[in-house]
Design an enzyme around this catalytic site. Structure first.
Site, PDB file in Angstrom:
ATOM      1  N   LYS A 254      50.939  62.568  79.017  1.00  0.00           N
ATOM      2  CA  LYS A 254      52.287  63.037  79.612  1.00  0.00           C
ATOM      3  C   LYS A 254      52.097  62.221  81.092  1.00  0.00           C
ATOM      4  O   LYS A 254      53.135  61.817  81.932  1.00  0.00           O
ATOM      5  CB  LYS A 254      52.356  64.495  79.750  1.00  0.00           C
ATOM      6  CG  LYS A 254      52.818  64.792  78.460  1.00  0.00           C
ATOM      7  CD  LYS A 254      53.084  66.410  78.613  1.00  0.00           C
ATOM      8  CE  LYS A 254      53.639  67.094  77.226  1.00  0.00           C
ATOM      9  NZ  LYS A 254      53.715  68.337  77.488  1.00  0.00           N
ATOM     10  N   ARG A 255      50.938  62.546  81.909  1.00  0.00           N
ATOM     11  CA  ARG A 255      50.986  62.033  83.103  1.00  0.00           C
ATOM     12  C   ARG A 255      51.216  60.466  83.495  1.00  0.00           C
ATOM     13  O   ARG A 255      51.453  59.951  84.441  1.00  0.00           O
ATOM     14  CB  ARG A 255      49.546  62.344  83.961  1.00  0.00           C
ATOM     15  CG  ARG A 255      48.403  61.770  83.135  1.00  0.00           C
ATOM     16  CD  ARG A 255      47.031  62.352  83.897  1.00  0.00           C
ATOM     17  NE  ARG A 255      46.000  61.654  83.359  1.00  0.00           N
ATOM     18  CZ  ARG A 255      45.132  60.672  83.810  1.00  0.00           C
ATOM     19  NH1 ARG A 255      45.801  60.100  84.971  1.00  0.00           N
ATOM     20  NH2 ARG A 255      44.153  60.125  83.263  1.00  0.00           N
TER      21      ARG A 255
END
Length: 485
Positions: A254-255
């Site tokens: 996600k990052r």
């Protein structure tokens, strides 16, 4: 004579279609198409608690949007639990598996002892001693010793010596010593199959010849091979492809940004561009960066996939997408944007505005917009002037352009354009240039306030294109709105 190639994509419906899964599906699809084979879709929904209909639909929609159409009907693994149990019992009858009556407490005690010995060996900096896997005492005990009223699990009777070899098309020759493989449970005491059994039975029954999947499944390949051999079934060709990493070399998460295919659609990427980009993550054809899907089918071979992880470069994807946008005909781009709108938060409102002004205006505006756009969202942003309601709201830089002198120029522009009958780009440009000369102005001194009045922005497509797309009435109305306070 070799069998026709059959590949499959087998996702678990516990979330969105991850971009890594999409690439795995693409590799399977391309290899099947390249060899004239078959590409199948199986939904591995045996985890009933985590599997959802919404996730299944997201997978189906994502594959459909990417253009990866499967052959035949979708197979749902959960519906085949009876068949999986049947095979487990057949292995039992063949002597390739056995009933295990270990209680949960006994099993936990064995696992705890193994963990404790490993921890101690690590502290003492020595190899672990004793069994490093669960050794069920029921492997060699007869049914007469079975405790009454206890439903057993069924365990695979794994070989205790020798080795299991995986000739992987991507990872090369992988050797696993059999003494490292335990007698895994294949059927739980409640009659439900474990993952490794279900996968093997389904792949065999579906005629899968090549198992192409992420290398996080490589550890399962040896265990699954033992099941194939226990049933005297042909072992498929394995190809475990590397995972996709982010720009920093860590596993894509996600990052790093978007993960699901639906996110890439909502960000305005074209399916063809995403296919082109994904296939290049771990595979190449010389130095070719841009190629059609037809060329990818012609060139692709799973044996040419690299074993090292590929890094996802969002900037490169955007550049590639821009190329595909420029190569796409305006009518097709307009249709694609129209199909994208339902997937955008404000899509319904935008669609309503395009309905009001006419979808044909969207298509007419695209040729001048697509040259600099990298995504469909860029195109949508560029067409905002088409659906803007009068009087147009002005961005700060555009508002600064409309001083008293500019408003005087706009009045002159409105008067000059009132007599133009040929509302074409060429005729409109000629009229504005004639006005600029007559007023002893540079073209930019006329075009800049005109752009602000027509679009509400200081930057836009060529102003003459804007006028042509808006049409005579709307153009004159917008100019007159801004020519007076």
């Amino acid at each position: 004579m070799t069998k026709p190639v059959v590949t499959r994509f087998a996702p678990s419906p516990t979330g969105f279609l991850h971009i890594g899964g999409a690439r795995t599906a693409l590799f399977n699809w391309l290899f099947a198409k390249h060899t004239g084979g078959t590409f199948l879709l199986r939904i591995e929904d045996t985890d009933r608690e985590r599997s959802t209909e919404a996730a299944t639909q997201a997978i189906v929609d994502g594959l459909g949007w990417l253009g990866l159409q499967w052959d035949g009907e979708i197979v749902h693994q959960a519906a085949r639990a009876g068949r999986h149990a049947e095979v487990a019992r057949e292995m039992l009858a063949r002597g390739q598996a056995y009933n295990c009556y270990l209680s949960a407490a006994e099993l936990k005690a064995m696992q705890d002892a193994i963990t404790a010995e490993r921890d101690l060996a690590r502290q003492e900096k020595r190899p672990p001693q004793g069994p490093q896997k669960v050794m069920s005492p029921w492997r060699d005990r007869g049914p007469a010793e079975a405790p009454a009223g206890v439903t057993p699990t069924i365990r695979l009777k794994a070989p205790r010596d020798g080795e299991t070899v995986i000739d992987d098309q991507v990872q090369g020759r992988v050797v696993i010593q059999n003494d490292q493989l335990d007698d895994m449970i294949i059927l739980r005491s409640d009659g439900t199959p474990v993952y490794n059994l279900a996968v093997v039975v389904d792949d065999h029954d579906m005629g899968v010849t090549h198992v192409i999947r992420g290398n996080d499944h490589l550890n399962n390949a040896a265990r699954q091979t033992l099941i194939y051999k226990a049933m005297s079934w042909d072992v498929p060709v394995f190809a475990h492809v590397p995972l996709i990493h982010g720009p920093d070399g860590a596993k894509l998460s996600k990052r790093h940004g978007a993960q699901g295919v639906e996110e890439y659609r909502a960000m305005g990427y074209l399916p063809a561009a995403l296919r082109n980009y994904l296939v290049r993550l771990g595979w190449s054809h010389g130095d070719d960066e841009l190629f059609s899907t037809e060329q990818a089918i012609q060139w692709f071979d799973i044996a040419d996939v690299n074993r090292s992880a590929a890094r996802f470069d969002f900037a490169k994807l955007a550049d590639l997408n821009g190329h595909y946008i420029r190569q796409t005909a305006p009518d097709e781009l307009a249709a694609t944007i129209r199909s994208l709108l339902p997937h955008l938060p404000d899509g319904a409102a935008k669609a309503a505005r395009f309905e009001a002004v006419g979808w044909d205006r969207l298509e007419a505006a695209l040729p001048s917009l697509r040259e600099r756009a990298k995504t469909l969202l860029d195109l949508l942003d560029g067409t905002a002037y088409l659906t803007a309601e009068r009087p147009l709201a002005l961005e700060p830089k555009a508002a600064a352009l409309l001083d008293d002198g500019a408003r005087t120029i706009l009045k002159a522009v409105a008067d000059a354009l009132a007599d133009v009958t040929d509302w074409s780009v060429t005729a409109l440009e000629a009229a504005i240039r004639t006005l600029a000369v007559a007023k002893n102005l540079k073209l930019g001194q006329v075009a800049q306030p005109l752009r602000a009045a027509l679009t509400g922005r200081s930057v836009s497509p060529p102003v003459f294109d804007v006028m042509a797309v808006l049409g005579r009435d709307e153009t004159l109305a917008r100019i007159r709105d801004k020519s007076s306070r």
